[in-house]
Scaffold this motif. Structure first.
Motif, PDB file in Angstrom:
ATOM      1  N   UNK A 100      67.146  47.639  27.298  1.00 44.41           N
ATOM      2  CA  UNK A 100      65.701  47.473  28.033  1.00 44.41           C
ATOM      3  C   UNK A 100      64.848  46.516  27.291  1.00 44.41           C
ATOM      4  N   UNK A 101      64.747  47.025  26.016  1.00 43.12           N
ATOM      5  CA  UNK A 101      63.948  46.175  25.057  1.00 43.12           C
ATOM      6  C   UNK A 101      64.332  44.654  24.885  1.00 43.12           C
ATOM      7  N   UNK A 102      65.622  44.494  24.816  1.00 37.12           N
ATOM      8  CA  UNK A 102      66.195  43.194  24.638  1.00 37.12           C
ATOM      9  C   UNK A 102      65.858  42.283  26.044  1.00 37.12           C
ATOM     10  N   UNK A 103      66.044  43.255  27.266  1.00 36.37           N
ATOM     11  CA  UNK A 103      65.816  42.385  28.440  1.00 36.37           C
ATOM     12  C   UNK A 103      64.285  42.150  28.751  1.00 36.37           C
ATOM     13  N   UNK A 104      63.629  43.027  27.931  1.00 34.43           N
ATOM     14  CA  UNK A 104      61.959  42.573  27.941  1.00 34.43           C
ATOM     15  C   UNK A 104      61.835  41.309  27.188  1.00 34.43           C
ATOM     16  N   UNK A 105      62.455  40.853  26.492  1.00 32.49           N
ATOM     17  CA  UNK A 105      62.153  39.743  25.446  1.00 32.49           C
ATOM     18  C   UNK A 105      62.386  38.534  26.507  1.00 32.49           C
ATOM     19  N   UNK A 106      63.379  38.522  27.129  1.00 32.38           N
ATOM     20  CA  UNK A 106      63.995  37.452  28.008  1.00 32.38           C
ATOM     21  C   UNK A 106      63.007  37.503  29.361  1.00 32.38           C
ATOM     22  N   UNK A 107      62.434  38.909  29.653  1.00 33.90           N
ATOM     23  CA  UNK A 107      61.585  38.918  30.709  1.00 33.90           C
ATOM     24  C   UNK A 107      60.265  37.972  30.516  1.00 33.90           C
TER      25      UNK A 107
END
Length: 277
Positions: A100-107
């Motif tokens: 989720x944290x890594x997704x947040x970077x792309x988000x």
């Protein structure tokens, strides 16, 4: 270009004439995405999005390539906890939070109200494709090569490609890329709609990206933000649902003997032998 004062490990940020250029710099080989990238990208794009003097953002890579994607060496510990035999709920829960944290970077790139343009040259692999799928406009140089390569590592791509590429590519083209992990060249990428246009070399591609950024920056900023907001609203729920689902799926099912084999084969530079375990 005038460089911003903020110092980052994974990117440089330069601003001139209301256009920011964010350049991937590693420190992993081929601008691979290590811990610094995932930690810094939300801050970088958050600050640029809040800066009223920045009306467009160009995203590119330093050196010969855009990005090799996930830095497997630097991020190895992230996978090791769930690869252990009999991984229990705690490491799986921690891994879910990491996804989720890594997704947040792309988000942070996708949710940026300021228009974004990718200038891609050389290799754009895995996480690199996740990243460019989050921008508004994509240009490529003739030497660019793209790969949704996670399947070859026994990984379901989980930080954006499978959520956003369905809004960019036709279903058949996306499934071909995601299920085979094959490499495609810039001409093919343009033909299937992954990139808007192909230019002779990296310099020409970057110049074209800045030209488009300048055109956008000359338009009324509140209206430009409004256009982005209206267009983005049509995909927010769909992308968010997909990201949540794949994060849960990978936390449950990613740990496998095949994943260990895929990583080992990559480091040993040999074909993997997947057994479905």
């Amino acid at each position: 270009m005038g460089e911003k004062n903020d110092a980052y490990e994974s990117v440089t940020v330069d601003v001139k004439d209301r256009v920011a250029q964010v350049t991937l710099v590693g420190p992993g080989k081929g601008n691979a995405m290590g811990p610094a990238f995932w930690a810094e990208l939300p801050e970088v794009f958050g600050k640029l999005d809040a800066d009223r003097e920045v009306r467009a953002i160009v995203l590119t890579g330093s050196g010969r390539n855009f990005s090799y994607g996930l830095d497997l060496v630097a991020m190895g510990s992230t996978l090791s906890s769930v690869l252990a035999d009999g991984a229990t709920a705690r490491p799986r829960s921690d891994f879910h939070a990491t996804i989720l944290r890594m997704q947040g970077a792309i988000n942070a790139v996708a949710d940026c109200r300021t228009p974004t343009i990718a200038s891609v040259h050389g290799w754009c692999i895995g996480g690199g494709v996740d990243l460019i799928s989050a921008v508004d406009i994509r240009y490529a140089s003739a030497d660019a090569k793209f790969s949704v390569r996670e399947v070859k590592l026994a990984i379901v791509a989980d930080v954006g490609s499978l959520a956003r590429l369905p809004l960019i590519l036709s279903d058949g083209h996306l499934r071909e890329l995601a299920l085979t992990g094959k490499d495609i060249d810039a001409a093919r990428a343009e033909k299937i709609g992954l990139v808007n246009e192909v230019y002779d070399d990296a310099a020409a591609t970057l110049a074209a990206a800045h030209e488009t950024a300048a055109e956008i920056a000359a338009n009324p900023p509140l209206v430009v933000n409004g256009v982005k907001d209206v267009l983005d609203q049509q995909r927010i729920a769909r992308v968010s649902e997909s990201l949540r689902y794949v994060a849960a799926w990978n936390a449950a099912f990613l740990p496998s003997k095949d994943l260990g084999e895929g990583l080992k084969a990559t480091f040993e530079k040999r074909p993997p032998n997947f057994t479905g375990e």
